[in-house]
Each structure stands twice: as structure tokens, then as C-alpha cells.
Design a protein around this motif. Structure first.
Motif, mmCIF file in Angstrom:
data_model
loop_
_atom_site.group_PDB
_atom_site.id
_atom_site.type_symbol
_atom_site.label_atom_id
_atom_site.label_comp_id
_atom_site.label_asym_id
_atom_site.label_seq_id
_atom_site.Cartn_x
_atom_site.Cartn_y
_atom_site.Cartn_z
ATOM 1 N N HIS A 111 5.817 11.838 14.466
ATOM 2 C CA HIS A 111 4.752 12.225 13.246
ATOM 3 C C HIS A 111 4.080 10.592 13.016
ATOM 4 C CE1 HIS A 111 3.124 14.018 9.960
ATOM 5 N NE2 HIS A 111 3.197 13.087 9.284
ATOM 6 N N TYR A 112 2.773 10.629 12.850
ATOM 7 C CA TYR A 112 1.898 9.410 12.787
ATOM 8 C C TYR A 112 1.196 9.367 11.664
ATOM 9 C CZ TYR A 112 3.368 9.190 17.909
ATOM 10 O OH TYR A 112 3.996 9.328 18.951
ATOM 11 N N ILE A 113 0.686 8.129 11.169
ATOM 12 C CA ILE A 113 -0.309 7.864 10.097
ATOM 13 C C ILE A 113 -1.326 6.981 10.515
ATOM 14 C CG2 ILE A 113 1.225 6.500 8.768
ATOM 15 C CD1 ILE A 113 0.089 7.353 6.350
ATOM 16 N N ALA A 150 0.789 -1.105 -0.049
ATOM 17 C CA ALA A 150 0.023 0.012 -0.101
ATOM 18 C C ALA A 150 0.889 1.227 -0.128
ATOM 19 C CB ALA A 150 -1.023 0.015 1.289
ATOM 20 N N THR A 151 0.649 2.283 -0.879
ATOM 21 C CA THR A 151 1.227 3.450 -0.844
ATOM 22 C C THR A 151 0.201 4.527 -0.446
ATOM 23 O OG1 THR A 151 2.418 2.649 -2.734
ATOM 24 C CG2 THR A 151 2.496 5.144 -2.278
ATOM 25 N N PRO A 152 0.259 5.080 0.797
ATOM 26 C CA PRO A 152 -0.414 5.922 1.340
ATOM 27 C C PRO A 152 -0.198 7.475 0.912
ATOM 28 C CG PRO A 152 0.326 4.782 3.438
ATOM 29 C CD PRO A 152 1.327 4.452 1.936
ATOM 30 N N ASP A 153 -1.135 8.074 0.605
ATOM 31 C CA ASP A 153 -0.895 9.348 0.063
ATOM 32 C C ASP A 153 -2.366 10.150 -0.019
ATOM 33 O OD1 ASP A 153 -0.030 11.999 -0.984
ATOM 34 O OD2 ASP A 153 1.253 10.838 -2.514
ATOM 35 N N GLY A 193 1.083 29.178 11.247
ATOM 36 C CA GLY A 193 1.098 30.206 10.428
ATOM 37 C C GLY A 193 2.039 29.797 9.377
ATOM 38 N N LYS A 194 2.820 28.664 9.178
ATOM 39 C CA LYS A 194 3.597 28.213 8.270
ATOM 40 C C LYS A 194 3.174 27.491 7.197
ATOM 41 C CE LYS A 194 7.659 27.893 11.359
ATOM 42 N NZ LYS A 194 8.814 27.018 12.022
ATOM 43 N N LEU A 195 3.517 27.355 6.124
ATOM 44 C CA LEU A 195 3.236 26.616 4.829
ATOM 45 C C LEU A 195 3.835 25.264 5.028
ATOM 46 C CD1 LEU A 195 2.809 29.186 1.905
ATOM 47 C CD2 LEU A 195 1.264 28.209 3.479
ATOM 48 N N GLY A 196 3.294 24.067 4.731
ATOM 49 C CA GLY A 196 3.835 22.835 4.557
ATOM 50 C C GLY A 196 3.202 21.749 3.725
ATOM 51 N N LEU A 197 3.496 20.550 3.705
ATOM 52 C CA LEU A 197 2.886 19.584 2.890
ATOM 53 C C LEU A 197 2.735 18.333 3.941
ATOM 54 C CD1 LEU A 197 4.642 19.362 -0.374
ATOM 55 C CD2 LEU A 197 2.506 20.467 0.081
ATOM 56 N N PRO A 198 1.522 17.352 3.741
ATOM 57 C CA PRO A 198 1.480 16.243 4.409
ATOM 58 C C PRO A 198 2.794 15.608 4.202
ATOM 59 C CG PRO A 198 -0.525 16.808 2.983
ATOM 60 C CD PRO A 198 0.732 17.628 2.714
ATOM 61 N N PHE A 199 2.946 14.626 5.196
ATOM 62 C CA PHE A 199 4.576 14.004 5.312
ATOM 63 C C PHE A 199 4.631 12.863 4.029
ATOM 64 C CE2 PHE A 199 6.952 9.877 6.123
ATOM 65 C CZ PHE A 199 8.084 10.644 6.303
ATOM 66 N N PHE A 200 3.489 12.175 3.971
ATOM 67 C CA PHE A 200 3.564 11.232 2.706
ATOM 68 C C PHE A 200 3.400 11.895 1.323
ATOM 69 C CE2 PHE A 200 3.112 8.217 5.723
ATOM 70 C CZ PHE A 200 4.066 6.920 5.131
ATOM 71 N N SER A 201 3.095 13.010 1.195
ATOM 72 C CA SER A 201 3.239 13.941 -0.035
ATOM 73 C C SER A 201 4.572 14.219 -0.282
ATOM 74 C CB SER A 201 2.248 15.194 0.087
ATOM 75 O OG SER A 201 0.992 15.120 0.001
ATOM 76 N N LYS A 202 5.216 14.379 0.836
ATOM 77 C CA LYS A 202 6.817 14.904 0.741
ATOM 78 C C LYS A 202 7.451 13.492 0.196
ATOM 79 C CE LYS A 202 7.012 18.120 4.495
ATOM 80 N NZ LYS A 202 7.586 18.506 5.659
#
Length: 573
Positions: free
Chosen positions: A346-348, A133-136, A508-517
Motif C-alpha cells: 500500500h502506498y500514499i 501532516a495528517t493525510p486523510d 466488488g467489495k466495500l472498504g475505506l481508504p487506508f488513512f480513513s481507517k
């Protein structure tokens, strides 16, 4: 009874769990269909539960009866089952027979027990089957099977992104088993008789406690199952908070995915049950549908009630009735971070299990992401969605940017591919790919779009010729930024830019979900191997975008984007 070659199924109760607590309420002593329970004399301390799990008329009986003009009395389908609980080192190994799995309480059993035993006993060179499985933002699942034992590296495992769900192969010790496969439960083919059950259970438990899997399957540790109850409760509250935001119409990185590989040939209709939701039928699994049902039914419960009572029932095309398929909770895919003592972990959540992301793995992914060049081509925007942003750039940046959005070019020899080169081409030779990071389309699709476009640009003369012709027709003179079809592509002069619209996090910061990274890293590495520069821009968009009432034109544009995405990627079931 003499020994013979047979296949048995084993499961492991969690620490402190007694056999009686492993039976689901329906089949418990005081339930609607109580199983018979007795001591099992061949094993000291052993217990056995057995009974008729189900018995009902076949679904096709009415069809046949119509042709016969009479009922088919007495025709029934049914399934019996039994489970023997064997004490091993203060715990219980369950030996399962028939349809007993339908009567067991899954929460009472150790997760990944079968997978761990399999990977501890099967060398990396003897794998026969893998479920990955590839979570995203959209979770992909696949089953890869080989006709004979093969090296795990030939299965196409992406060690950065993939979670091993099920594995099967030939153990290095033939006396232990001839073949073994497992996920939560363990299927083992071996020569065994009733008198050997206790010894086999002890042997299996011994293999379970080993760490041999780290030799060939160390990447499995990138995600560690969370078993601490208090930690799971904290994480569930984070999940419930994001679900609440979705119910208010605000964005949140929460979606749904089947917890197992699904047979798409069946077709299905879905119901969300357990909160007085009756009669509304859906044909796909989607967080938006579930949220709409919660709001329609004015659900006021908590995450505990969702975990315990909310279910998804399904009716395949060849069946007459809906039957329970999954827990809603098991279909959630969610990411969460918790901080304690200056440390953030960090958790998923995937398939009903919380996983902690291994610290060094997360650090390496974050480090790679931080090392990608940043650009500021667009900057902070007042646009609320991708289509509004594109329209704004067309109006305000006509000098340095050329719109290629919705420009479809077929690679040579391919029909109906509808490949979009980019959303914009800049006079600095940037191929700019844009995506609303809070839309229904997956961010990972954006990464793939950049790779496919770049590969066609480099390797397909016909594609380059068509692209140059399109650019010239749209804005004469702008084609000088592209090579002719017969010229070499100076790859080092071009940059693939990913622009993702995001709302700021609470800090206030911009970021991406971990699995998108994680999925971005895979694409960036491919682009760099092709010789391209890669850059990223996180485009801040208004925090109120989810509440903004869209015009009919904007809604139609967003729908077109969603439909386009669904045509090009495997969407949720």
C-alpha cells in the motif's frame, strides 16, 4: 578566514546525479539565466555555481510613483545565490547560499535528507520544533514550536496518523552542531570556516547513514519514501487512472492539499497553469477546480506532462503579480495498492513523494478495523447521496429510527456551537452518524462528530436535557431511550454507529481508504475509553451515483451539507 559560528544549508544529490543536473533548466548553461560555474580549488573535485537569481522592480514602486507623479527609475529588488558541490563517497553534498534554492532542480536531491540527519543527531528529549501532516480526505498540517528543548511526546504527535515533515532541535554532540533543523534540506548552526567545509560535509553524510532515529522516532518508519523509478511510474499510472475517472464524472479517492504549511494571513488567488489555462482565478486549492480546468481546456496529455508542466501560481493579497507556487503534482494526495507475487503493498502520495506504508503498521491498522463490530441497520441502498438516504429512512423507518439530522444543540456555556447529536437515534439506543464516503466532505469529520457528541452526552447535563426535550417534541415516548439530565448515563447500553455510504471497489467489495481507517482507529479508541460500544456499517450505494442528475432540491441539500462541513473543519486551502 577564521572559524566563526554561522548557519549553513546543505542538501544531498541523489545517487548518480552530477552537479550540472542539479541546476534547473532556466539557470543551466544553455538556459535563459545561466549561472557561472567553476571548479572550487579549496576542495578537490568541488564545483561552485553562482549568479544573480532574480532582479526586478519592487511591487510597491507603482504605488509610490503615483503619489510622486514620476517613475522610480533604477530601484530594483534582487537576490544572488551560490552553491558549492562537495564530493563525498561517490556522491555530492551541496552547500547552499543566498537565493540559490530558486535555481535548483528539486528532483535531483534526496528527499527527507535534512529530516533524517536531524532525527539521527537530536535525541527525543531535545526537540524544539516539529512540522506534522495528517493525510486523510482533508490533510491537516501543523507546526508546533517550544520555547526551549522539549520531549517529543509533549508535541502532541499522533504516532498512528502523523507524518513528520520538518524537525529541529539541539544535537546530543555539541561539536557537530549547536542547533539543527531539516526537511529535504538541512540547516545547521555550528562553528566553521571555509577550510572545514569538506570535513563537515563528510560528517553530515555519516550522520545521514545512521539509524539512531529508531530509538526515539521509530514511528517515522510507518511511511517509507519510494525512490525506485519503475515503481513510481506504476503508482503514477494509478493516480492518472483515478484522475481520469474524476474527469468522466466518476468518484475517486484523490484530492489536493498544499505541500507545506501555508500562511493564511496572506490571502491568495490561484491559477492552474501549464495546459493553456488562462485567466480563470480560484480562491482555494481543490481537485474539482483542477479537473474542471482540465476538461475546459480539453487537456489530452499524460501524467508525465502533468508532473513536468502543470503548475499552480498564486498572488497574495499584498502582491501585484502571480508567481509560481507549487507543482500540481506536489499537491496531489492519493492512495494506491499494487500486487506482485501474491503480496499487496500500500502506498500514499503526499507533497510530491510516494510513501510505502510499512507492512506491520498496515496490518495493525487493518486488524483493528476488522475488529470493529459490524451492524446492518440500513443495508444496501438505492439512494445516491447522504441527503437522499436520510429522506428515505425518514419515510421507511419511522418506527425504529428518529431523525436528528440538522438538530443543533449548544453544550452548556457555549454559543453557536451547533453540535449535531447524530443523524438518527434508534430504539436500540444507537446514535447513528451517516456520511457519503464519496462526497466532498471528509470521512474523518464523521469520526470526530461521533466523539464530540458522545463526550457532550456523557459530561454535560444541560446537553442531555436539551436532547431529551428535542426527542420528546419530535416523537413523544421516544425519550425513554435517553436518561434524564440528573441520571447517570449507562454508557454500556449505547452504541455509536458510523454509517458510511461507499461504492464497491473493482473487486466488488466495500472498504475505506487506508488513512480513513487510521483516523477511525483514533476515534474508536477514544469512544471505548469513554465506555461506549462502537460499530460500523459500510452502506453500499449505486455505482452510477456520480452521473445521476440531481434535482434542484437535492443539489441545495448537498450544498448545505458541504457548507456545514466546511464550517466545522479546516478545509483545503
Amino acid at each position: 578566514m577564521a572559524k566563526k559560528m554561522q548557519t549553513l544549508t546543505f542538501r544531498l544529490l541523489r545517487k548518480g546525479r552530477a552537479p550540472a543536473k542539479a541546476i534547473s533548466p532556466t539557470f543551466a548553461e544553455d538556459g535563459e539565466k545561466p549561472l557561472t560555474s567553476e571548479p572550487w580549488p579549496p576542495i578537490e573535485g568541488g564545483e561552485v555555481y553562482f549568479g544573480q537569481i532574480y532582479r526586478k522592480p519592487p511591487v510597491w514602486a507603482d504605488f509610490i510613483s503615483t503619489g510622486l507623479e514620476r517613475t522610480l527609475d533604477g530601484m530594483m529588488t534582487g537576490g544572488a545565490g551560490a552553491v558549492v558541490f562537495v564530493p563525498v563517497k561517490g556522491r555530492y553534498v551541496a552547500v547552499c547560499f543566498g537565493q540559490i534554492h530558486m535555481a535548483l532542480n528539486d528532483d535531483a536531491f534526496e528527499r527527507q535528507f535534512g529530516l533524517k540527519v536531524t532525527l539521527n543527531s537530536v535525541p527525543g528529549s531535545s526537540i524544539r520544533s516539529l512540522d506534522l501532516a495528517t493525510p486523510d480526505a482533508v490533510t491537516f498540517q501543523k507546526r508546533v514550536q517550544a520555547s526551549r528543548d522539549s520531549d517529543v511526546n509533549t508535541f502532541g504527535v499522533d504516532q498512528l496518523r502523523d507524518i513528520a515533515r520538518v524537525a529541529g532541535g539541539t544535537p546530543k554532540d555539541p561539536n557537530f552542531a549547536r542547533f539543527i533543523a531539516g526537511k529535504d534540506s538541512l540547516s545547521i548552526t555550528c562553528e566553521i570556516g571555509p577550510g572545514d567545509i569538506e570535513a563537515k560535509c563528510a560528517e553530515i553524510f555519516q550522520v545521514y547513514e545512521k539509524k539512531d532515529y529508531r530509538t526515539d522516532f521509530k514511528w517515522v518508519d510507518n511511511l517509507r519514501p519510494v525512490i525506485e523509478k519503475d515503481l513510481i511510474e506504476q503508482l503514477d499510472q494509478e493516480l492518472f487512472s483515478d484522475l481520469s475517472e474524476l474527469r468522466k464524472g466518476n468518484p475517486a479517492d484523490l484530492h489536493m492539499s498544499p505541500p507545506e504549511v501555508v500562511d493564511y494571513t496572506e490571502g491568495s488567488e490561484l491559477h492552474y497553469n501549464g495546459f493553456r489555462s488562462h485567466g480563470v482565478t480560484f480562491h482555494s486549492l481543490a481537485i474539482a477546480d483542477y479537473v474542471s480546468e482540465l476538461n475546459r481546456c480539453k487537456f489530452a496529455g499524460d501524467i508525465k506532462e502533468i508532473k513536468e508542466k502543470h503548475r499552480i501560481s498564486a498572488k497574495p493579497s499584498d502582491k501585484d503579480e502571480f508567481s509560481e507556487k507549487w507543482k500540481v503534482y506536489d499537491c496531489f494526495v492519493h492512495e494506491a495498492s499494487l500486487s506482485s507475487g501474491g503480496t499487496t503493498r500500500h502506498y500514499i502520495l503526499f507533497a510530491g513523494n510516494w510513501f510505502q506504508v510499512e507492512a506491520s503498521f498496515k496490518d495493525s491498522v487493518d486488524s483493528f478495523f476488522d475488529g470493529i463490530d459490524r451492524v446492518a441497520i440500513v443495508g444496501k441502498t438505492a439512494a445516491h447521496n447522504e441527503q437522499e438516504l436520510i429522506e428515505d429512512l425518514v419515510k421507511t423507518r419511522a418506527g425504529d429510527l428518529l431523525k436528528l439530522d440538522k438538530t443543533k444543540i449548544n453544550p452548556t456555556g457555549v454559543k453557536n456551537a451547533n453540535l449535531e447529536p447524530a443523524d438518527f437515534l434508534s430504539d436500540k439506543k444507537h446514535f447513528i452518524h451517516l456520511k457519503d464516503g464519496h462526497s466532498s466532505g471528509p470521512i474523518s469529520h464523521l469520526w470526530s462528530q461521533g466523539v464530540v457528541s458522545a463526550e457532550s452526552f456523557v459530561g454535560d447535563n444541560g446537553f442531555r436535557k436539551k436532547l431529551r426535550s428535542v426527542v420528546k417534541s419530535e416523537k413523544k415516548g421516544f425519550e425513554v431511550h435517553l436518561p434524564r439530565s440528573t441520571e447517570r448515563v449507562a454508557r454500556e447500553n449505547y452504541t455509536i454507529v458510523y454509517g458510511i455510504m461507499r461504492q464497491p471497489y473493482a473487486n466488488g467489495k466495500l472498504g475505506l481508504p487506508f488513512f480513513s481507517k487510521v483516523s477511525l482507529q483514533v476515534s474508536v479508541e477514544r469512544l471505548r475509553r469513554l465506555g461506549f460500544e462502537v460499530a460500523i456499517e459500510l452502506i453500499e450505494k449505486p455505482a452510477s451515483s456520480a452521473k445521476k442528475k440531481l434535482s434542484k432540491k437535492a443539489k441545495a441539500a448537498q450544498l448545505a451539507i458541504v457548507e456545514e462541513t466546511e464550517d466545522e473543519v479546516l478545509e483545503e486551502v
